[in-house]
Design a protein around this motif. Structure first.
Motif, PDB file in Angstrom:
ATOM      1  N   ASP A   1       6.773   6.836   0.439  1.00  0.00           N
ATOM      2  CA  ASP A   1       6.622   6.351   1.817  1.00  0.00           C
ATOM      3  C   ASP A   1       5.932   7.356   2.733  1.00  0.00           C
ATOM      4  O   ASP A   1       6.058   7.263   3.950  1.00  0.00           O
ATOM      5  CB  ASP A   1       7.998   6.020   2.404  1.00  0.00           C
ATOM      6  N   GLN A   2       5.192   8.302   2.180  1.00  0.00           N
ATOM      7  CA  GLN A   2       4.610   9.346   3.019  1.00  0.00           C
ATOM      8  C   GLN A   2       3.594   8.812   4.018  1.00  0.00           C
ATOM      9  O   GLN A   2       3.271   9.479   5.005  1.00  0.00           O
ATOM     10  CB  GLN A   2       3.953  10.423   2.148  1.00  0.00           C
ATOM     11  N   LEU A   3       3.095   7.574   3.794  1.00  0.00           N
ATOM     12  CA  LEU A   3       2.113   6.974   4.701  1.00  0.00           C
ATOM     13  C   LEU A   3       2.623   5.650   5.260  1.00  0.00           C
ATOM     14  O   LEU A   3       1.849   4.735   5.526  1.00  0.00           O
ATOM     15  CB  LEU A   3       0.791   6.759   3.965  1.00  0.00           C
ATOM     16  N   LEU A   4       3.919   5.581   5.468  1.00  0.00           N
ATOM     17  CA  LEU A   4       4.532   4.330   5.929  1.00  0.00           C
ATOM     18  C   LEU A   4       3.896   3.833   7.219  1.00  0.00           C
ATOM     19  O   LEU A   4       3.567   2.650   7.355  1.00  0.00           O
ATOM     20  CB  LEU A   4       6.038   4.543   6.120  1.00  0.00           C
TER      21      LEU A   4
ATOM     22  N   GLN B   1       5.259  -2.228  -0.207  1.00  0.00           N
ATOM     23  CA  GLN B   1       4.554  -1.539   0.875  1.00  0.00           C
ATOM     24  C   GLN B   1       3.447  -0.667   0.315  1.00  0.00           C
ATOM     25  O   GLN B   1       2.305  -0.696   0.792  1.00  0.00           O
ATOM     26  CB  GLN B   1       5.568  -0.710   1.672  1.00  0.00           C
ATOM     27  N   VAL B   2       3.755   0.096  -0.726  1.00  0.00           N
ATOM     28  CA  VAL B   2       2.746   0.954  -1.349  1.00  0.00           C
ATOM     29  C   VAL B   2       1.651   0.109  -1.997  1.00  0.00           C
ATOM     30  O   VAL B   2       0.456   0.434  -1.906  1.00  0.00           O
ATOM     31  CB  VAL B   2       3.404   1.889  -2.382  1.00  0.00           C
ATOM     32  N   ALA B   3       2.042  -0.989  -2.648  1.00  0.00           N
ATOM     33  CA  ALA B   3       1.050  -1.857  -3.294  1.00  0.00           C
ATOM     34  C   ALA B   3       0.038  -2.375  -2.285  1.00  0.00           C
ATOM     35  O   ALA B   3      -1.179  -2.347  -2.525  1.00  0.00           O
ATOM     36  CB  ALA B   3       1.751  -3.026  -3.993  1.00  0.00           C
ATOM     37  N   ALA B   4       0.528  -2.871  -1.153  1.00  0.00           N
ATOM     38  CA  ALA B   4      -0.389  -3.386  -0.134  1.00  0.00           C
ATOM     39  C   ALA B   4      -1.254  -2.275   0.439  1.00  0.00           C
ATOM     40  O   ALA B   4      -2.458  -2.462   0.686  1.00  0.00           O
ATOM     41  CB  ALA B   4       0.410  -4.078   0.977  1.00  0.00           C
ATOM     42  N   HIS B   5      -0.664  -1.101   0.637  1.00  0.00           N
ATOM     43  CA  HIS B   5      -1.445  -0.004   1.201  1.00  0.00           C
ATOM     44  C   HIS B   5      -2.506   0.465   0.217  1.00  0.00           C
ATOM     45  O   HIS B   5      -3.640   0.780   0.607  1.00  0.00           O
ATOM     46  CB  HIS B   5      -0.528   1.152   1.599  1.00  0.00           C
ATOM     47  N   LEU B   6      -2.180   0.505  -1.064  1.00  0.00           N
ATOM     48  CA  LEU B   6      -3.198   0.829  -2.066  1.00  0.00           C
ATOM     49  C   LEU B   6      -4.388  -0.119  -1.949  1.00  0.00           C
ATOM     50  O   LEU B   6      -5.557   0.307  -1.998  1.00  0.00           O
ATOM     51  CB  LEU B   6      -2.596   0.748  -3.467  1.00  0.00           C
ATOM     52  N   ILE B   7      -4.099  -1.400  -1.791  1.00  0.00           N
ATOM     53  CA  ILE B   7      -5.177  -2.388  -1.682  1.00  0.00           C
ATOM     54  C   ILE B   7      -5.994  -2.151  -0.422  1.00  0.00           C
ATOM     55  O   ILE B   7      -7.236  -2.202  -0.449  1.00  0.00           O
ATOM     56  CB  ILE B   7      -4.582  -3.810  -1.719  1.00  0.00           C
ATOM     57  N   TYR B   8      -5.329  -1.859   0.692  1.00  0.00           N
ATOM     58  CA  TYR B   8      -6.058  -1.586   1.932  1.00  0.00           C
ATOM     59  C   TYR B   8      -7.017  -0.406   1.774  1.00  0.00           C
ATOM     60  O   TYR B   8      -8.091  -0.375   2.387  1.00  0.00           O
ATOM     61  CB  TYR B   8      -5.078  -1.287   3.062  1.00  0.00           C
TER      62      TYR B   8
ATOM     63  N   GLU C   1      -4.630  -0.912  -8.782  1.00  0.00           N
ATOM     64  CA  GLU C   1      -3.384  -0.161  -8.690  1.00  0.00           C
ATOM     65  C   GLU C   1      -2.341  -0.929  -7.865  1.00  0.00           C
ATOM     66  O   GLU C   1      -1.158  -1.009  -8.244  1.00  0.00           O
ATOM     67  CB  GLU C   1      -3.641   1.210  -8.068  1.00  0.00           C
ATOM     68  N   GLY C   2      -2.786  -1.502  -6.746  1.00  0.00           N
ATOM     69  CA  GLY C   2      -1.856  -2.272  -5.923  1.00  0.00           C
ATOM     70  C   GLY C   2      -1.320  -3.489  -6.648  1.00  0.00           C
ATOM     71  O   GLY C   2      -0.117  -3.791  -6.596  1.00  0.00           O
ATOM     72  N   LEU C   3      -2.208  -4.202  -7.323  1.00  0.00           N
ATOM     73  CA  LEU C   3      -1.766  -5.377  -8.079  1.00  0.00           C
ATOM     74  C   LEU C   3      -0.823  -4.985  -9.211  1.00  0.00           C
ATOM     75  O   LEU C   3       0.112  -5.717  -9.545  1.00  0.00           O
ATOM     76  CB  LEU C   3      -2.971  -6.128  -8.627  1.00  0.00           C
ATOM     77  N   ALA C   4      -1.055  -3.825  -9.815  1.00  0.00           N
ATOM     78  CA  ALA C   4      -0.197  -3.367 -10.910  1.00  0.00           C
ATOM     79  C   ALA C   4       1.218  -3.097 -10.418  1.00  0.00           C
ATOM     80  O   ALA C   4       2.200  -3.432 -11.095  1.00  0.00           O
ATOM     81  CB  ALA C   4      -0.780  -2.114 -11.554  1.00  0.00           C
ATOM     82  N   VAL C   5       1.344  -2.496  -9.254  1.00  0.00           N
ATOM     83  CA  VAL C   5       2.676  -2.223  -8.714  1.00  0.00           C
ATOM     84  C   VAL C   5       3.412  -3.532  -8.434  1.00  0.00           C
ATOM     85  O   VAL C   5       4.593  -3.693  -8.764  1.00  0.00           O
ATOM     86  CB  VAL C   5       2.582  -1.361  -7.445  1.00  0.00           C
ATOM     87  N   CYS C   6       2.713  -4.486  -7.852  1.00  0.00           N
ATOM     88  CA  CYS C   6       3.326  -5.790  -7.579  1.00  0.00           C
ATOM     89  C   CYS C   6       3.750  -6.472  -8.877  1.00  0.00           C
ATOM     90  O   CYS C   6       4.863  -7.006  -8.972  1.00  0.00           O
ATOM     91  CB  CYS C   6       2.354  -6.672  -6.802  1.00  0.00           C
TER      92      CYS C   6
END
Length: 850
Positions: A626-629, A710-717, A723-728
Motif C-alpha cells: 500500500d505504499q502508493l495508496l 487496489q494494487v491491481a488497478a494501480h498497476l493497470i493505471y 501484472e494487474g490482471l494477474a493479481v486480480c
C-alpha cells in the motif's frame, strides 16, 4: 503522469504466471459443478436488509435476516421439492437440490435446530430424500441460477434466485426480499403433472422462537403464507414477520404438519406430497408451541406437455423492524462489546413497511418492473469486453451490500461493519480507513455515499480542531468520544471521498455544506501530523493496519498528499483561494521531500531512527503493498501525480515484483491465513533488501483481497496491464467454490468491505471518469481498444460506453440506459475533443467521433 496522458504498456520485470489467453479471456460467468459447488452461498436480499443465501446445490442457507450475522443457520424442512407424475407412470419425488457431498458425520453442534456431529446429515434438511443427479450453479449478480436434471425425472428444473438490484434506485435495491423463478421443463415424450414446493419454518423471533402463528392470505394477484409471533412485543428486537407468497393461482398448501412425532413430518412429505403432489396438512391458523414455530408448505402446480416449459414464482419476504441488541468484535482489541443499547431503534425497513406481507405484496405488484430493471443492469454489466475474471470479481462482491456487514440507520444512512464473524459483526462503525478502499457503493448508489460523508462529518468530527473518530458510534445520536488517535489514512480519505462524491454528482450546494468540515479534517494534519507543514508526516499516525506508524512514510503520506490535492481543487472551486494556495504549497513540499527522503531508488520505504530500537510494528526498508495508496485514489479521481512519475512506476512495479507469489509452498506465515499451498497472492509487506524490524508491521505475511485489488488497478493505471490482471485473477482463482465461497471474500470476517476496491479495476481498464461540475467525460480504454465496451454509472445515470474503430476514426458511443448524463466536453484517448464532435443521439445518449 498528467490526467490526459495515454497509457503505455510496461513490464514489471518478472514472469507472469498466467498466459494471455487466461488473462484476457472473455465470455460467460463461471458455471460451477461437482466439488466446486461446496462453498457457494449467494446472498439474496436488499442493501442493509439482511439476506438468505442460495447455495451451490440449491439449498437455502445462512439465514441472516434478524439484523445480525448468522452463518450456517438453516430452518427445519425449509427446502424446495418436486412432485412429478408422467402420464401413465408413477409418482416421482425429489428434493430440488444437487446430491449431498461427502462429510456425512453431520453439522457441528452450533445450532440446536437438529442433531449435530455424529448423527449424520440432518433429517430436517431432507438429507435422506433423493436429490437430482446433475447440478450446476451460475452467478451473474444480482441473479443466480441452479440447473438440475436427473435421468429418472421427466422434468428438468432451473431456479433463478434474485433480489432487486438497480443502480441509483436504493429504495427498491434495499428490499428484504428473495425471489425464486422456477422453470420446469418437460424433457419426456408424454405429458407430466408437476408441483414445485417450498417449505418454510416460522423462525420469527429467532433465536427465541415459538408462540408463532402461520396464516393463509389470498388477495388480488397473490396468495401464500404469512408468519408472525405472539411471543415478542412490537418493540422487541425479536419482533418481526415472514411471508412466502406467489402470484401463481394453482396452489396447494398447509400451515403445519399434521403430526411431528418421530419421523411423521418427513414421512408425510414422502408418502403424501410425494405421492399426490398435494399437501393435506392443517390449513387453519394455530399458535405453535413455546419453543419452535410450525413449518408451512406452499406448492405451485403445473401441467406440462412434452417439451413445454413453465415458470412458477416464489417470493420470500422478511421484516425485522427493530435493531437487535448483540455483541460485536471491537477492532484492535479482540474484546467484545455491546454495539447497541437494550432499547434499540427502528430499522430503515421497519419504518417503511408494516410487515413482510406488505413487502411481498409490493414486490409482486411490481415484479415485472423489478425483474426487468435488475436484468437490464446485469445485461449491461456483463456485456462488457473486460476479462471474465474482472467482471466476476466486481460483480460477485457487490453481494456484500446485501449482507449483515451493511445496515441502514432509521434515516436510511448506511452504517457498516468491516466484515462479519459467524454470528457477530466485526470492527464497527463504517470504519473510515477500511471503507475508504470501497468504490462500488459510490458509483452505483452515490447518494448513499454522500449520506455517509454527511454523517461522518456530523458525528465523527470534533469541530474545534478537526479530529475525527474513525468509527461511527451507535445508537444513532451517540456522540463520538475522541479518546483514541485519529486514523490519518481514514481521515484523509474522508476529504478525498468528499471530492469524489462532488465529482460524481456536481452538487455545488452539497459541496458548500461539506466544505467547512472537510477543510477542518484536512487541516487537522497541521495540528497532529505535519505541524511544520513540510508535507511529510511526523510523530504518531494510526492507520488501517491497526497500528501506529512513527515518522514519515508514503502509505499514509500519499493519502495526505492526495487529500491536499483534492482540498486544493474544492477550495479553488468555492473561491477559497487562500486555502487552495496553502494546500498547493504544502503538497509541493511533501512531494519533493518524499521523493528525496523516502525513495530508495526502487520503491518508497520508511526511514527508521539510527542507533536506537524502533517502535514496534514499523516496516522500515520493507516494500509495502500500500505504499502508493493515495496515488491510486489520485488516479481514480484525476488528481495527477503525487510523486515523480517514474518513481511511481518503479515503486508499483516493485510491489508486484517483490510481493506477488506464484505459490505459497515456501512462504512462512505466522499471521492469519487467507491463501496457502498452490495459491497465488500479493503479500502486504516484504523485505527484498533485508532489514525486517523485530515486531514488524502487522499482517505483513498475509494478503488482503482489497489491497490486492487496489494494487491491481494501480498497476493497470501505470501501464502494467498484465501484472494487474494477474493479481486480480489470483484472487478469483482462490475463490473457486471448492476452496472458498466466490461471493464472500473475507479478511477480518466474512463479506469484508475492503474487497469493494475491485470496482477500481473497471475504472482503470476503461479510464472512464465523469467530472459532473464541468460535465466532462474522460475515456481511454487500455484493453480491446478497437472494440471495447463496459458498464458505467454516475450520480445521474448509468449505461454502457463503447469504443470502436471506423477507418481512421475512433467512435465512442455512450448509451444511457437509465437516468441522464449531461456531456458538454470530452477527453478521449487522452486528448480533448472538439465540441462539435459530440453528437447527441436518441434517448439522451451520445456519439463522439475523433
Amino acid at each position: 503522469m498528467t490526467d490526459n496522458a495515454p497509457i503505455q504498456p510496461r513490464s514489471a520485470g518478472r514472469p507472469i504466471p498466467f498466459t494471455d489467453a487466461e488473462l484476457f479471456a472473455q465470455g460467460a460467468q463461471p458455471t460451477y459443478t461437482g466439488p466446486y459447488l461446496d462453498q457457494i452461498a449467494f446472498p439474496l436480499g436488499g442493501i442493509g436488509a439482511g439476506c438468505v443465501s442460495f447455495g451451490g446445490r440449491g439449498e437455502l442457507t445462512d439465514w441472516e435476516i434478524f439484523n445480525r450475522p448468522n452463518k450456517g443457520y438453516r430452518p427445519a424442512f425449509t427446502f424446495f421439492k418436486l412432485y412429478a407424475r408422467p402420464q401413465g407412470g408413477e409418482s416421482i419425488f425429489r428434493v430440488l437440490e444437487g446430491r449431498l457431498p461427502p462429510h456425512y458425520q453431520g453439522p457441528l453442534p452450533r445450532h440446536k435446530t437438529y442433531a449435530g456431529f455424529g448423527f449424520g446429515p440432518p433429517v430436517e434438511q431432507g438429507a435422506g430424500f433423493l436429490r437430482m443427479a446433475e447440478c450446476a450453479f451460475t452467478g451473474e449478480f444480482p441473479f443466480s441460477r441452479v440447473d438440475l436434471a436427473d435421468p429418472d425425472v421427466p422434468v428438468r428444473v432451473s431456479t433463478s434466485a434474485w433480489s432487486p438490484f438497480i443502480p441509483l434506485n436504493d429504495a427498491d435495491s434495499s428490499l428484504p426480499i428473495a425471489v425464486f423463478d422456477v422453470t420446469l421443463t418437460n424433457v419426456s415424450d408424454v405429458a407430466v403433472d408437476a408441483t414445485v414446493a417450498l417449505g418454510l419454518q416460522n423462525i420469527v423471533g429467532y433465536p427465541e422462537t415459538g408462540e408463532a402463528l402461520n396464516a393463509w392470505v389470498e388477495e388480488d394477484g397473490l396468495r401464500g403464507i404469512v408468519m408472525s409471533t405472539q411471543k415478542h412485543t412490537p418493540a422487541s428486537p425479536n419482533y418481526g414477520s415472514l411471508a412466502l407468497l406467489t402470484p401463481d393461482a394453482d396452489v396447494t398448501w398447509q400451515l403445519r404438519f399434521a403430526e411431528t412425532a418421530w419421523f411423521a413430518a418427513s414421512e408425510s412429505l414422502l408418502d403424501e406430497f410425494g405421492a399426490t403432489g398435494e399437501f393435506s396438512g392443517p390449513c387453519e391458523p394455530t399458535l405453535s408451541g413455546p419453543d419452535a414455530g410450525d413449518i408451512a408448505q406452499l406448492g405451485i402446480k403445473a401441467h406440462l406437455e412434452p417439451g413445454e416449459s413453465v415458470v412458477r414464482t416464489f417470493v420470500l419476504a422478511w421484516l425485522t423492524p427493530n435493531a437487535v441488541k448483540y455483541w460485536g468484535l471491537n477492532a484492535g482489541t479482540g474484546s467484545q462489546h455491546e454495539a447497541n443499547t437494550s432499547l434499540g431503534w427502528p430499522t430503515y425497513q421497519g419504518l417503511r413497511w408494516e410487515d413482510a406481507h406488505a413487502v411481498g405484496r409490493y414486490v409482486i405488484q411490481n415484479l415485472d418492473r423489478l425483474r426487468g430493471e435488475s436484468r437490464k443492469f446485469a445485461d449491461a454489466f456483463f456485456s462488457s469486453t473486460l476479462p471474465v475474471h474482472v467482471l466476476d470479481a466486481i460483480s460477485s462482491q457487490m453481494a456484500t451490500l446485501r449482507t449483515p456487514t451493511v445496515t441502514r440507520l432509521p434515516d436510511g444512512t448506511i452504517w457498516g461493519w468491516e466484515g462479519c464473524m459467524s454470528d457477530v459483526g466485526c470492527c464497527e462503525g463504517t470504519c473510515t480507513h477500511v471503507w475508504a478502499y470501497a468504490q462500488t457503493l459510490a458509483h452505483l448508489f452515490p447518494k448513499l455515499e454522500r449520506d455517509i460523508r454527511a454523517m461522518e462529518f456530523n458525528v465523527d468530527l470534533r469541530a474545534d480542531d478537526g479530529h475525527m473518530q474513525f468509527r461511527m458510534p451507535l445508537p444513532p445520536g451517540t456522540e463520538a468520544n475522541h479518546l483514541f488517535h485519529a486514523a490519518v489514512d481514514g481521515q484523509m480519505s474522508c476529504v478525498l471521498r468528499t471530492y469524489r462524491e462532488w465529482q460524481l454528482a456536481g452538487d455545488e450546494k452539497w459541496l458548500r455544506a461539506m466544505w467547512p468540515s472537510a477543510k477542518a479534517a484536512l487541516e487537522y494534519a497541521w495540528r497532529e501530523w505535519d505541524a511544520d507543514r513540510d508535507g511529510l508526516l511526523e510523530g504518531v499516525h494510526h492507520n488501517t493496519l491497526d497500528i501506529e506508524f512513527h515518522g514519515p512514510d508514503t502509505m499514509c503520506g500519499s493519502m495526505y498528499l492526495a487529500a491536499l490535492r483534492a482540498g486544493e481543487e474544492m477550495a479553488r472551486y468555492l473561491g477559497d483561494d487562500a486555502s487552495a494556495d496553502a494546500y498547493r504549497t504544502v503538497f509541493e513540499s511533501g512531494r519533493a521531500g518524499s521523493d528525496a527522503q523516502l525513495y530508495n531508488g526502487e520503491y518508497y520505504y520508511q526511514p527508521l531512527p539510527q542507533g536506537e530500537v524502533p517502535p514496534p510494528y514499523q516496516f522500515g526498508p520493507g516494500c509495502m503493498a500500500d505504499q502508493l495508496l493515495g496515488q491510486w485514489h489520485a488516479r481514480l479521481l484525476g488528481l495527477g501525480d503525487l510523486y515523480d512519475e517514474e518513481h511511481v512506476r518503479s515503486a508499483i512495479a516493485a510491489v508486484f515484483r517483490h510481493n506477488f507469489r506464484d505459490d505459497l509452498y515456501k512462504h512462512q506465515n505466522p499471521h492469519r491465513v487467507f491463501a496457502l499451498n498452490d495459491e497465488k497472492a500479493l503479500l502486504i509487506c516484504t523485505w527484498p533488501r533485508g532489514g525486517r524490524p523485530k515486531n514488524s508491521v502487522t499482517y505483513a505475511f498475509e494478503c488482503f483481497t482489497g489491497v490486492e485489488y487496489q494494487v491491481a488497478a494501480h498497476l493497470i493505471y501505470e501501464g502494467y496491464l498484465r501484472e494487474g490482471l494477474a493479481v486480480c485473477k489470483a484472487v478469483r482463482d482462490r475463490h473457486d467454490g471448492e476452496r472458498r465461497n466466490p461471493f464472500n471474500e473475507f479478511e477480518c470476517g466474512s463479506h469484508y468491505v475492503r474487497a469493494l476496491a475491485n470496482y477500481g479495476l473497471l475504472l482503470a481498464l476503461s479510464n472512464f471518469r465523469y467530472a459532473a461540475p464541468e460535465r466532462t467525460l474522460y475515456f481511454n480504454p487500455v484493453i480491446s481498444a478497437d472494440n471495447f465496451q463496459c458498464f458505467f454509472s454516475t450520480d445521474s445515470g448509468w449505461g454502457v460506453i463503447r469504443q470502436r474503430r471506423d477507418g481512421d476514426k475512433t467512435v465512442v458511443s455512450v448509451d444511457v440506459l437509465a437516468g441522464t448524463l449531461a456531456v458538454e466536453r470530452a477527453v478521449i484517448g487522452g486528448k480533448p475533443v472538439a465540441n462539435d464532435a459530440i453528437r447527441h443521439t436518441e434517448a439522451g445518449s451520445y456519439e463522439i467521433t475523433v
